[in-house]
Design a protein around this motif. Structure first.
Motif, PDB file in Angstrom:
ATOM      1  N   TYR A 222      -0.601  16.393  -1.393  1.00 30.64           N
ATOM      2  CA  TYR A 222       0.059  17.390  -2.240  1.00 30.64           C
ATOM      3  C   TYR A 222       0.493  18.595  -1.407  1.00 30.64           C
ATOM      4  CZ  TYR A 222      -1.818  14.406  -5.863  1.00 30.64           C
ATOM      5  OH  TYR A 222      -2.107  13.310  -6.644  1.00 30.64           O
ATOM      6  N   ASP A 223       1.765  18.945  -1.496  1.00 27.15           N
ATOM      7  CA  ASP A 223       2.333  20.012  -0.670  1.00 27.15           C
ATOM      8  C   ASP A 223       1.570  21.324  -0.794  1.00 27.15           C
ATOM      9  OD1 ASP A 223       4.288  18.359   0.355  1.00 27.15           O
ATOM     10  OD2 ASP A 223       5.827  18.955  -1.096  1.00 27.15           O
ATOM     11  N   GLN A 250       0.416  15.320   7.838  1.00 28.83           N
ATOM     12  CA  GLN A 250       1.812  15.787   7.741  1.00 28.83           C
ATOM     13  C   GLN A 250       2.779  14.609   7.684  1.00 28.83           C
ATOM     14  OE1 GLN A 250       2.686  18.786   7.163  1.00 28.83           O
ATOM     15  NE2 GLN A 250       1.008  20.091   7.852  1.00 28.83           N
ATOM     16  N   SER A 251       2.456  13.536   8.405  1.00 29.51           N
ATOM     17  CA  SER A 251       3.326  12.358   8.372  1.00 29.51           C
ATOM     18  C   SER A 251       3.328  11.716   6.992  1.00 29.51           C
ATOM     19  CB  SER A 251       2.894  11.339   9.430  1.00 29.51           C
ATOM     20  OG  SER A 251       1.680  10.694   9.063  1.00 29.51           O
ATOM     21  N   TRP A 252       2.194  11.805   6.293  1.00 37.45           N
ATOM     22  CA  TRP A 252       2.130  11.227   4.945  1.00 37.45           C
ATOM     23  C   TRP A 252       2.939  12.045   3.943  1.00 37.45           C
ATOM     24  CZ3 TRP A 252      -3.866  10.133   4.832  1.00 37.45           C
ATOM     25  CH2 TRP A 252      -4.132   9.066   5.708  1.00 37.45           C
ATOM     26  N   ARG A 253       3.086  13.326   4.219  1.00 38.28           N
ATOM     27  CA  ARG A 253       3.886  14.170   3.320  1.00 38.28           C
ATOM     28  C   ARG A 253       5.352  13.709   3.279  1.00 38.28           C
ATOM     29  NH1 ARG A 253       3.209  20.378   4.688  1.00 38.28           N
ATOM     30  NH2 ARG A 253       4.334  20.556   2.701  1.00 38.28           N
ATOM     31  N   LYS A 254       5.778  13.049   4.350  1.00 36.03           N
ATOM     32  CA  LYS A 254       7.174  12.624   4.452  1.00 36.03           C
ATOM     33  C   LYS A 254       7.406  11.242   3.855  1.00 36.03           C
ATOM     34  CE  LYS A 254       7.434  15.249   8.766  1.00 36.03           C
ATOM     35  NZ  LYS A 254       7.550  15.170  10.244  1.00 36.03           N
ATOM     36  N   ARG A 255       6.315  10.559   3.509  1.00 35.43           N
ATOM     37  CA  ARG A 255       6.467   9.224   2.933  1.00 35.43           C
ATOM     38  C   ARG A 255       6.887   9.300   1.474  1.00 35.43           C
ATOM     39  NH1 ARG A 255       1.187   5.566   4.462  1.00 35.43           N
ATOM     40  NH2 ARG A 255       1.287   5.679   6.745  1.00 35.43           N
ATOM     41  N   PRO A 256       7.618   8.299   0.999  1.00 35.14           N
ATOM     42  CA  PRO A 256       7.877   8.224  -0.450  1.00 35.14           C
ATOM     43  C   PRO A 256       6.558   8.047  -1.194  1.00 35.14           C
ATOM     44  CG  PRO A 256       9.293   6.717   0.775  1.00 35.14           C
ATOM     45  CD  PRO A 256       8.268   7.214   1.731  1.00 35.14           C
ATOM     46  N   ASP A 260       7.237  12.203  -5.775  1.00 35.12           N
ATOM     47  CA  ASP A 260       8.671  12.478  -5.791  1.00 35.12           C
ATOM     48  C   ASP A 260       9.474  11.336  -6.407  1.00 35.12           C
ATOM     49  OD1 ASP A 260       8.494  10.558  -3.812  1.00 35.12           O
ATOM     50  OD2 ASP A 260       8.708  11.986  -2.171  1.00 35.12           O
ATOM     51  N   GLY A 261       8.800  10.511  -7.180  1.00 34.71           N
ATOM     52  CA  GLY A 261       9.493   9.400  -7.828  1.00 34.71           C
ATOM     53  C   GLY A 261       9.616   8.172  -6.955  1.00 34.71           C
ATOM     54  N   GLY A 262       9.087   8.243  -5.721  1.00 36.72           N
ATOM     55  CA  GLY A 262       9.130   7.077  -4.831  1.00 36.72           C
ATOM     56  C   GLY A 262       7.811   6.342  -4.854  1.00 36.72           C
ATOM     57  N   GLY A 263       7.587   5.513  -3.855  1.00 40.36           N
ATOM     58  CA  GLY A 263       6.342   4.773  -3.776  1.00 40.36           C
ATOM     59  C   GLY A 263       6.368   3.537  -4.644  1.00 40.36           C
ATOM     60  N   GLU A 264       6.157   2.392  -4.023  1.00 43.35           N
ATOM     61  CA  GLU A 264       6.255   1.138  -4.760  1.00 43.35           C
ATOM     62  C   GLU A 264       4.971   0.312  -4.706  1.00 43.35           C
ATOM     63  OE1 GLU A 264       9.574  -0.849  -3.069  1.00 43.35           O
ATOM     64  OE2 GLU A 264      11.066   0.539  -3.883  1.00 43.35           O
ATOM     65  N   ALA A 265       3.923   0.871  -4.089  1.00 42.03           N
ATOM     66  CA  ALA A 265       2.684   0.109  -3.947  1.00 42.03           C
ATOM     67  C   ALA A 265       1.989  -0.059  -5.294  1.00 42.03           C
ATOM     68  CB  ALA A 265       1.755   0.802  -2.960  1.00 42.03           C
ATOM     69  N   SER A 266       1.160  -1.091  -5.382  1.00 43.45           N
ATOM     70  CA  SER A 266       0.433  -1.342  -6.636  1.00 43.45           C
ATOM     71  C   SER A 266      -0.807  -0.458  -6.751  1.00 43.45           C
ATOM     72  CB  SER A 266       0.021  -2.819  -6.715  1.00 43.45           C
ATOM     73  OG  SER A 266      -0.923  -3.132  -5.705  1.00 43.45           O
ATOM     74  N   ARG A 267      -1.210   0.170  -5.631  1.00 43.75           N
ATOM     75  CA  ARG A 267      -2.365   1.063  -5.652  1.00 43.75           C
ATOM     76  C   ARG A 267      -2.011   2.359  -4.922  1.00 43.75           C
ATOM     77  NH1 ARG A 267      -7.460  -3.113  -4.413  1.00 43.75           N
ATOM     78  NH2 ARG A 267      -7.203  -4.341  -6.323  1.00 43.75           N
ATOM     79  N   ARG A 268      -2.702   3.418  -5.278  1.00 39.87           N
ATOM     80  CA  ARG A 268      -2.458   4.717  -4.677  1.00 39.87           C
ATOM     81  C   ARG A 268      -3.783   5.367  -4.298  1.00 39.87           C
ATOM     82  NH1 ARG A 268       0.751   3.060  -8.194  1.00 39.87           N
ATOM     83  NH2 ARG A 268      -0.839   3.341  -9.809  1.00 39.87           N
ATOM     84  N   LEU A 269      -3.792   6.044  -3.154  1.00 35.75           N
ATOM     85  CA  LEU A 269      -4.973   6.769  -2.705  1.00 35.75           C
ATOM     86  C   LEU A 269      -4.572   8.239  -2.549  1.00 35.75           C
ATOM     87  CD1 LEU A 269      -7.443   5.439  -0.007  1.00 35.75           C
ATOM     88  CD2 LEU A 269      -7.248   7.839  -0.648  1.00 35.75           C
ATOM     89  N   HIS A 270      -5.118   9.090  -3.420  1.00 28.13           N
ATOM     90  CA  HIS A 270      -4.752  10.503  -3.480  1.00 28.13           C
ATOM     91  C   HIS A 270      -5.794  11.347  -2.746  1.00 28.13           C
ATOM     92  CE1 HIS A 270      -2.211   9.624  -7.193  1.00 28.13           C
ATOM     93  NE2 HIS A 270      -3.061   8.608  -7.199  1.00 28.13           N
ATOM     94  N   LEU A 271      -5.354  12.274  -1.922  1.00 29.41           N
ATOM     95  CA  LEU A 271      -6.250  13.224  -1.271  1.00 29.41           C
ATOM     96  C   LEU A 271      -6.022  14.605  -1.878  1.00 29.41           C
ATOM     97  CD1 LEU A 271      -5.980  12.157   2.488  1.00 29.41           C
ATOM     98  CD2 LEU A 271      -7.650  11.420   0.784  1.00 29.41           C
ATOM     99  N   HIS A 272      -7.071  15.151  -2.521  1.00 34.75           N
ATOM    100  CA  HIS A 272      -6.999  16.467  -3.147  1.00 34.75           C
ATOM    101  C   HIS A 272      -7.848  17.442  -2.326  1.00 34.75           C
ATOM    102  CE1 HIS A 272      -5.357  14.786  -6.967  1.00 34.75           C
ATOM    103  NE2 HIS A 272      -6.152  13.755  -6.683  1.00 34.75           N
ATOM    104  N   PHE A 273      -7.205  18.394  -1.667  1.00 37.50           N
ATOM    105  CA  PHE A 273      -7.930  19.429  -0.942  1.00 37.50           C
ATOM    106  C   PHE A 273      -7.997  20.696  -1.794  1.00 37.50           C
ATOM    107  CE2 PHE A 273      -5.918  16.680   2.256  1.00 37.50           C
ATOM    108  CZ  PHE A 273      -7.051  16.245   2.930  1.00 37.50           C
ATOM    109  N   TYR A 274      -8.812  21.654  -1.353  1.00 36.48           N
ATOM    110  CA  TYR A 274      -9.006  22.903  -2.103  1.00 36.48           C
ATOM    111  C   TYR A 274      -9.344  22.605  -3.559  1.00 36.48           C
ATOM    112  CZ  TYR A 274      -6.923  25.077   2.014  1.00 36.48           C
ATOM    113  OH  TYR A 274      -6.673  25.488   3.305  1.00 36.48           O
ATOM    114  N   ALA A 275     -10.239  21.647  -3.758  1.00 31.70           N
ATOM    115  CA  ALA A 275     -10.614  21.212  -5.104  1.00 31.70           C
ATOM    116  C   ALA A 275     -12.137  21.165  -5.206  1.00 31.70           C
ATOM    117  CB  ALA A 275     -10.016  19.837  -5.409  1.00 31.70           C
ATOM    118  N   LYS A 276     -12.725  22.114  -5.906  1.00 34.65           N
ATOM    119  CA  LYS A 276     -14.178  22.195  -6.063  1.00 34.65           C
ATOM    120  C   LYS A 276     -14.581  21.583  -7.403  1.00 34.65           C
ATOM    121  CE  LYS A 276     -17.986  25.483  -6.583  1.00 34.65           C
ATOM    122  NZ  LYS A 276     -18.343  26.920  -6.703  1.00 34.65           N
TER     123      LYS A 276
END
Length: 459
Positions: A222-223, A250-256, A260-276
């Motif tokens: 997440y930006d 930073q390289s992952w920020r540039k991936r679909p 942003d409406g992109g991404g076609e994988a059947s699974r997603r792995l989200h990294l949430h920082f600054y999250a208590k």
């Protein structure tokens, strides 16, 4: 010449390193070592605490095996300290003992709802997917959206194993029951939560890179998490490891991605920082239904403070990966607050007086807590061994130090112990199970089957 009869409880890296170091150390006495392990197979954390798709890390087994295969250390597997053999038994047969039992259970986490149904400890999940014989064979994987709390290597191991497709694990030593469970998993989204920023994470670049290599899994970052303060910028500029981690993220920020409406994988792995994390939400049946957290921000000194902004996410399962914790041993002092055996440089201390306990030593995670990588146990062991050598005047004086006494004692008590030859049989058996399927091995899980294969020549 004086002879040291030494017992070591725990046949993981810490115990094996300690045995190797004392055998190679300068000393004025002979050494005879017996290694006791509660599981039928040795190597501890490397066999039962490292994800099966980490062959490079598991390569340390080669070095550990070389130590055991020299033939100057006896192995007694499937022997439970406190049940099959006691501290009084050790005093009767040895001059000293080193406890190297590690830390295998999850640290507690004070969070409302943390004990809800479908809230799990990472250590239990790791034990399951590594085929530990003393955990259930099945694991509930019916949740589509899962949260993992933690920003260390174990958290990433858990997240990767949840997101990875089961067939991609087949080249590894994954047990059959684990493969079947993961193949039926309902997971689509894995969310990893850390209260600090990307420049303060505890995982290593290798672990992070492996996430981005998962087939049919989108990495989602997440930006808003990358508005670095001066302390984070300084950490990235001055620390090569942090720099590499930032480069990967930073390289992952540039991936679909789904962001942003992109991404076609059947699974997603989200990294949430600054999250208590603040609370685990539950439904009417007491099951995990969501996670509530507070958005944090940098405090300018490498830490974070709360912003007061509260967010929620719907999930159906939670894994906490906030550290491991040691377990007490019968008759041995234990610090319940820190989960370690109280000690000074490996010399065990009494809880009430801090006086030394003669003949009793500790090394590894049970000595210093579950921090550091496997290699750190070498320096730990060297410190402990140095004291054993110098403490000769306070060694126990055993009544029966003869080596034949221990097998006789275990046999008299009906203990089906396994030895090094038995481990070799089990090792070869697991490899042979995997060979027809072009797999590294198929790990044997049931304890009774491990014992049967190991002791086939003894029956």
């Amino acid at each position: 010449m004086t002879r040291l009869r030494l017992a070591i409880v725990g046949a993981g890296p810490a115990g094996i390193y300690a045995a190797d170091i004392i055998l190679k150390a300068e000393r004025k006495f002979d050494v005879s070592i017996d290694l006791f392990e509660q599981l039928p197979a040795p190597y501890g954390l490397v066999r039962y605490g490292v994800a099966p798709d980490h062959p490079r890390i598991k390569g340390i087994i080669t070095a550990l095996r070389e130590v055991l295969d020299r033939g100057d250390i006896r192995l007694f597997g499937n022997v439970r300290f406190g049940e099959d053999i006691t501290l009084d038994d050790l005093k009767h047969h040895y001059n000293a003992v080193i406890f190297a039992t590690g830390a295998v259970r999850d640290a507690e986490m004070a969070l409302p709802g943390i004990d809800a149904v479908a809230s799990y400890g990472a250590a239990d999940f790791v034990s399951w997917f590594d085929g530990h014989p003393d955990v259930p064979r099945e694991w509930p994987l019916d949740a589509a959206s899962v949260a993992v709390i933690g920003n260390g290597n174990v958290a990433l191991d858990v997240a990767r194993m949840l997101a990875k497709h089961a067939e991609d694990l087949l080249p590894t030593e994954i047990p059959d029951n684990v493969h079947a469970g993961l193949a039926a998993s309902a997971v689509t989204d894995v969310h990893v939560f850390g209260r600090r920023g990307p420049a303060q994470v505890k995982f290593t670049p290798l672990e992070l890179r492996e996430l981005g290599e998962l087939r049919d899994v989108d990495m989602v970052v997440y930006d808003e998490d990358f508005d670095y303060d001066d302390a984070s910028k300084a950490a990235i500029a001055s620390n090569k490891q942090v720099m590499v981690i930032d480069r990967v993220l930073q390289s992952w920020r540039k991936r679909p991605s789904v962001n942003d409406g992109g991404g076609e994988a059947s699974r997603r792995l989200h990294l949430h920082f600054y999250a208590k994390p603040l609370e685990i939400l539950t439904d009417d049946e007491g099951r995990v239904s969501g996670i509530r957290w507070e958005r944090t921000r940098p405090d300018g000194e490498g830490g974070v403070v709360g912003t007061g902004e509260i967010r929620e996410l719907e999930i159906q399962a939670l894994y906490r990966a906030v550290g491991y914790f040691g377990s007490p041993l019968p008759g041995v002092p234990f610090d319940r607050r820190h989960g370690v055996i109280p000690n000074h440089e490996g010399q065990v201390l009494r809880r009430d007086s801090n006086d030394r306990v003669p003949g009793v030593y500790a090394t590894g995670w049970i000595k210093r807590g579950p921090v550091g990588l496997i290699g750190h146990t070498k320096s730990d062991a060297m410190e402990t061994v140095r004291h054993i050598i110098n403490d000769q005047g306070s060694w126990w004086q055993p009544e029966r130090p003869d080596e034949e006494a221990i097998p006789a004692l275990l046999a008299e008590r009906g203990v089906e112990w396994t030895d090094l030859s038995g481990w070799h049989r089990l090792d070869e058996h697991e490899i042979s199970l995997g060979a027809p399927h072009e797999r590294a091995r198929i790990k044997v899980v049931p304890r009774d089957e491990m014992i049967r294969v190991s002791r086939v020549a003894a029956s």
